[in-house]
Design a protein around this motif. Structure first.
Motif, PDB file in Angstrom:
ATOM      1  N   LYS A 171      -8.422   6.429 -40.150  1.00 50.20           N
ATOM      2  CA  LYS A 171      -9.402   5.886 -41.108  1.00 50.20           C
ATOM      3  C   LYS A 171      -9.629   4.481 -40.644  1.00 50.20           C
ATOM      4  O   LYS A 171      -9.757   3.572 -41.378  1.00 50.20           O
ATOM      5  CB  LYS A 171      -8.857   5.923 -42.684  1.00 50.20           C
ATOM      6  N   ASN A 178      -7.330   2.257 -39.807  1.00 50.81           N
ATOM      7  CA  ASN A 178      -6.217   1.363 -40.094  1.00 50.81           C
ATOM      8  C   ASN A 178      -5.339   1.710 -38.917  1.00 50.81           C
ATOM      9  O   ASN A 178      -3.967   2.179 -39.151  1.00 50.81           O
ATOM     10  CB  ASN A 178      -5.572   2.037 -41.579  1.00 50.81           C
ATOM     11  N   ASN A 217     -13.066  -1.628 -37.403  1.00 51.56           N
ATOM     12  CA  ASN A 217     -13.198  -2.350 -38.848  1.00 51.56           C
ATOM     13  C   ASN A 217     -14.203  -1.625 -39.439  1.00 51.56           C
ATOM     14  O   ASN A 217     -14.364  -1.816 -40.691  1.00 51.56           O
ATOM     15  CB  ASN A 217     -13.547  -3.563 -38.491  1.00 51.56           C
ATOM     16  N   ARG A 259     -12.798   1.456 -41.115  1.00 51.13           N
ATOM     17  CA  ARG A 259     -11.940   1.290 -42.297  1.00 51.13           C
ATOM     18  C   ARG A 259     -12.769   0.762 -43.466  1.00 51.13           C
ATOM     19  O   ARG A 259     -12.691   1.094 -44.707  1.00 51.13           O
ATOM     20  CB  ARG A 259     -11.112   0.167 -41.892  1.00 51.13           C
ATOM     21  N   ALA A 306      -7.148   1.393 -48.433  1.00 49.69           N
ATOM     22  CA  ALA A 306      -7.864   1.469 -47.098  1.00 49.69           C
ATOM     23  C   ALA A 306      -7.318   0.694 -46.019  1.00 49.69           C
ATOM     24  O   ALA A 306      -7.854   0.923 -44.877  1.00 49.69           O
ATOM     25  CB  ALA A 306      -9.375   0.993 -47.514  1.00 49.69           C
ATOM     26  N   GLY A 307      -6.194  -0.052 -46.324  1.00 45.02           N
ATOM     27  CA  GLY A 307      -5.530  -0.909 -45.136  1.00 45.02           C
ATOM     28  C   GLY A 307      -5.599  -2.198 -44.976  1.00 45.02           C
ATOM     29  O   GLY A 307      -5.405  -2.947 -44.117  1.00 45.02           O
TER      30      GLY A 307
END
Length: 264
Positions: free
Chosen positions: A166, A168, A202, A205, A228-229
């Motif tokens: 995702k 991350n 980026n 994410r 989401a990180g």
């Protein structure tokens, strides 16, 4: 409305979007990064102008990867068909270095040949969206058949793991896990995708975060951001504004034609 491509095109095309913009006057729209390039067809428009270049856009055009948001205004009503390509799709389709198209819009016939004008005309005279999708599938099956340029396994593996994580994850950790040379991956991304590996991570994410907001209480955006990180609320807002141009709560109040195409 969003439509999937035929199965044999899914490695090149993410999906098709068909929608109508209904305006009585000029309205302002913003397009921001999602890690994909694409092809746009417009019909019955008075004027579609990029506020970045101040130029009117052609009826059909190719857009590359976006590293910064792009604003447009549309004068009057128009119908729109978007072919959203997979990250490696534009390079596979054209064989042209993808960084050439980054933050740029080019008339489609100059990149894909005069036959794109014939496709545009057939789409215009289509009776419904399903007929349009059939025409697009037929056109792109022929276009992608026997291409000289195809997916590089290094880049494909990087993208697969990035999506799995995702976004991350650090670039160096993806390369280490896959046994890839980081410098070589950077060069391949410039050639075949048009943005850096870090920018792609980026984008993934950020869009994972946006996806989470659809099913959660939007009063808890900070918690969604952590999931989401993002390190904290400040990190979330900073990264979101860098890509979208305003904060998450403002974005969620906008009229959205697509996740990354909004009226402002």
């Amino acid at each position: 409305m969003q439509y999937p491509p035929s199965h044999n095109l899914s490695r090149y095309i993410k999906h098709y979007l068909v929608f109508r913009i209904t305006n009585n006057d000029k309205k302002h729209y913003r397009h921001f990064a999602n890690g994909h390039s694409g092809l746009v067809f417009t019909f019955n428009k008075k004027e579609l102008v990029s506020l970045y270049s101040k130029n009117s856009l052609p009826a059909s055009f190719v857009f590359g990867q976006v590293s910064e948001y792009q604003d447009f205004f549309v004068d009057g009503s128009t119908s729109v068909v978007i072919v959203l390509l997979q990250p490696l799709g534009l390079f596979a389709l054209t064989g042209i270095r993808s960084s050439t198209f980054t933050n740029r819009i080019e008339e489609a016939s100059l990149i894909l040949g005069k036959e794109i004008s014939g496709l545009h005309e057939r789409l215009f005279f289509s009776s419904n969206a399903i007929e349009m999708i059939g025409l697009l599938n037929s056109f792109f099956v022929e276009k992608f058949d026997g291409l000289a340029c195809d997916h590089n396994p290094y880049v494909s593996s990087f993208i697969s793991l990035a999506l799995q994580k995702k976004g991350n994850v650090l670039v160096k950790d993806v390369c280490s896990q896959l046994g890839l040379n980081e410098r070589k991956v950077q060069r391949l991304f410039s050639e075949q995708i048009g943005i850096t590996p870090k920018k792609l991570l980026n984008n993934i994410r950020l869009h994972f975060f946006i996806g989470l907001t659809k099913h959660r209480d939007q009063n808890s955006l900070t918690n969604i951001g952590l999931e989401a990180g993002y390190y904290d609320q400040a990190h979330l807002i900073r990264e979101f504004k860098k890509t979208v141009g305003f904060n998450p709560s403002t974005y969620l109040k906008t009229n959205r034609l697509a996740v990354n195409l909004i009226q402002i």
